[in-house]
Design an enzyme around this catalytic site. Structure first.
Site: not given
Ligand code: ASP
Length: 293
Positions: A164, A215-216
């Site tokens: 991402t 992100t994640g």
């Protein structure tokens, strides 16, 4: 007056050691696109838009060209941009293929009627604002196809793709902005929306504190409201402390894996993650670009 600065990320995850420098180089190119916007007198918002669009164009990352695929092999894109001066926000979710979802999110922001459009409504908004829809395979890379095939065959974990992209910036006026864009997670169910396009979860900017792109694992990030949490923590400590504490809370409170980039309204930056890797690059006006993973 802060020195204008842009910080970008190319996604939290576990990139193969041999490929990590490539990801850092992609981030550095994007940060330089953002810095060029700042050097030309652009606002923080212009810089995060330019950087995020550059990362969407790079097939290495899971956004725009190179986005990961749903369980049905289709592309559904999420993106958001936020300007901290007036808390202006634009976002798209489950967008069918268009080259630069972040530019469509920015058109949503500029249009100002709504803040988030999804699926066919988002596509219609995009077409009505001059963006050209792409064919179903236009953004699909061999790597994305192989990744989906491995997941569907049970040879790799379903879910998190990594890659991402996002950017945060602070301009000379002390205005901050954030942008984030993604294809989401590998083999996601059609209609799944992640944290990326949700204000406060994957993307947040407020001139009173700072800007953050996260992100994640989206399901965990949205439960915590990670991007806003990190910015709120700026009231209690340095950028480094706020970033570290927000990621610590992501793990402890909701069992989430991920990372974030953060800038405060004085241009101080921080990077934090609880994953193996998160590529990033930092470009400050008048200084050499730094990058890492
Ligand atoms: N947060 C994104 C999502 O859940 C994925 C990522 O950051 O890699 O859609």
């Amino acid at each position: 007056m802060p020195t204008p600065v842009i910080l970008v990320h190319g996604g939290a995850g576990a990139v193969d050691p041999a490929r990590r420098p490539l990801h850092a180089e992609g981030c550095a190119r994007a940060a330089e696109a953002g810095r060029a916007a700042l050097a030309a007198g652009g606002r923080a918002r212009d810089a995060v838009l330019a950087a995020c669009a550059a990362l969407e164009d790079d097939p290495l990352f899971n956004a725009g060209h190179g986005a990961c695929l749903t369980a049905e092999g289709t592309v559904e894109l999420d993106a958001a941009i936020m300007d901290g001066e007036r808390l202006e926000l634009g976002a798209v979710a489950c967008l069918p293929p268009f080259a630069n979802p972040i530019r469509i999110a920015d058109a949503v922001r500029a249009d100002g009627v709504h803040t988030l459009y999804a699926a066919q409504g988002a596509a219609r908004f995009a077409r009505d604002h001059g963006f050209a829809p792409l064919g179903p395979d236009a953004l699909v890379t061999d790597a994305a196809r192989e990744r989906l095939a491995r997941v569907l065959a049970g040879a790799a974990d379903r879910g998190w793709a990594g890659g991402t992209v996002g950017a945060v910036a602070c301009d000379a006026g002390g205005h901050v902005a954030a942008a984030t864009s993604t294809g989401g997670t590998v083999a996601k169910r059609p209609g799944r929306v992640g944290d990326t396009p949700l204000a406060g979860a994957g993307t947040w900017a407020d001139d009173l504190s700072g800007a953050c792109s996260a992100t994640g694992v989206g399901e965990a990030i949205m439960r915590l409201g990670l991007a806003r949490r990190a910015c709120d923590l700026l009231h209690a400590g340095s950028a480094d402390e706020a970033a570290r504490r927000a990621i610590e809370e992501l793990g402890r409170r909701v069992g989430g894996s991920g990372g974030l980039i953060l800038v405060d309204n004085g241009g101080r930056t921080a990077v934090a993650r609880n994953t193996e890797t998160m590529s990033w690059a930092l470009a400050r006006l008048g200084e050499p670009t730094e990058s890492g993973f």
